[in-house]
Design a protein around this motif. Sequence first.
Motif, PDB file in Angstrom:
ATOM      1  N   HIS A   1      24.235  35.950  -6.396  1.00 24.15           N
ATOM      2  CA  HIS A   1      25.322  36.042  -5.424  1.00 24.15           C
ATOM      3  C   HIS A   1      26.298  37.149  -5.782  1.00 24.15           C
ATOM      4  CE1 HIS A   1      29.436  34.919  -4.070  1.00 24.15           C
ATOM      5  NE2 HIS A   1      28.796  34.821  -2.938  1.00 24.15           N
ATOM      6  N   LYS A   2      26.760  37.843  -4.753  1.00 26.88           N
ATOM      7  CA  LYS A   2      27.884  38.771  -4.887  1.00 26.88           C
ATOM      8  C   LYS A   2      28.685  38.648  -3.605  1.00 26.88           C
ATOM      9  CE  LYS A   2      29.414  43.388  -5.795  1.00 26.88           C
ATOM     10  NZ  LYS A   2      29.719  43.887  -7.093  1.00 26.88           N
ATOM     11  N   GLY A   3      29.977  38.453  -3.767  1.00 33.06           N
ATOM     12  CA  GLY A   3      30.848  38.334  -2.606  1.00 33.06           C
ATOM     13  C   GLY A   3      31.987  37.378  -2.890  1.00 33.06           C
TER      14      GLY A   3
ATOM     15  N   LEU B   1      25.091  43.759  -2.164  1.00 30.67           N
ATOM     16  CA  LEU B   1      26.174  44.660  -1.756  1.00 30.67           C
ATOM     17  C   LEU B   1      26.124  45.948  -2.556  1.00 30.67           C
ATOM     18  CD1 LEU B   1      29.045  42.059  -1.251  1.00 30.67           C
ATOM     19  CD2 LEU B   1      27.539  43.029   0.474  1.00 30.67           C
ATOM     20  N   SER B   2      27.029  46.146  -3.505  1.00 33.41           N
ATOM     21  CA  SER B   2      27.090  47.406  -4.247  1.00 33.41           C
ATOM     22  C   SER B   2      26.433  47.317  -5.620  1.00 33.41           C
ATOM     23  CB  SER B   2      28.549  47.825  -4.414  1.00 33.41           C
ATOM     24  OG  SER B   2      29.235  46.842  -5.160  1.00 33.41           O
TER      25      SER B   2
ATOM     26  N   GLY C   1      29.675  38.634   1.712  1.00 32.08           N
ATOM     27  CA  GLY C   1      28.702  38.758   0.638  1.00 32.08           C
ATOM     28  C   GLY C   1      27.273  38.484   1.033  1.00 32.08           C
ATOM     29  N   VAL C   2      26.466  38.348  -0.001  1.00 34.06           N
ATOM     30  CA  VAL C   2      25.042  38.080   0.175  1.00 34.06           C
ATOM     31  C   VAL C   2      24.584  37.117  -0.922  1.00 34.06           C
ATOM     32  CG1 VAL C   2      24.341  40.102  -1.171  1.00 34.06           C
ATOM     33  CG2 VAL C   2      22.768  39.157   0.500  1.00 34.06           C
ATOM     34  N   ILE C   3      23.651  36.250  -0.562  1.00 30.47           N
ATOM     35  CA  ILE C   3      23.135  35.240  -1.488  1.00 30.47           C
ATOM     36  C   ILE C   3      21.612  35.247  -1.409  1.00 30.47           C
ATOM     37  CG2 ILE C   3      23.112  32.795  -2.115  1.00 30.47           C
ATOM     38  CD1 ILE C   3      25.556  32.515  -0.186  1.00 30.47           C
TER      39      ILE C   3
END
Length: 151
Positions: free
Chosen positions: A78-80, A41-42, A63-65
């Motif tokens: 991971h972020k989200g 993400l960011s 999010g994304v993994i």
Amino acid sequence: MIKNTTMAKIIISLLIPLLVSCSVLNRNARSSVSTMCVDLLSARVAVDVPTPDCIRKENYEEGVIYFVSFHDGTMIFHKGALMRFDVDEYTPLGSEHTKKYKIYWGNENGKFWKKYVGGGVRIYYFDVNKESKKKYDNIIKSIRIRKFRRP
């Protein structure tokens, strides 16, 4: 004229140091390590890792993994929001907290795990044997997170 047994002794005496030096070099050889960049993400996460066996990316609404598999363990980047992993339920044996990050670690079913939380990013390793733990700890130590804005 040199006898066959003398010639065999000379050949063996030359081969033994060669074979010993090759085995020592092989044992001390380091696996190739390169910097892997993961966009979450960011944030962009740069981490120094050996060549992974498999990298799988999954996007979901919040999010994304990235699942990164090695022959001796697994990592998750991971972020989200709204995502929990089995390792989140493990009871930590210890932790370290600074202004920038939190790290939790432990042992589950005889295998080591670690969770890094910082910059809105969670990074895990788990299912790691004692022999490989130092390698994964070095990966966690190499984490560099850079935040950026997407247009």
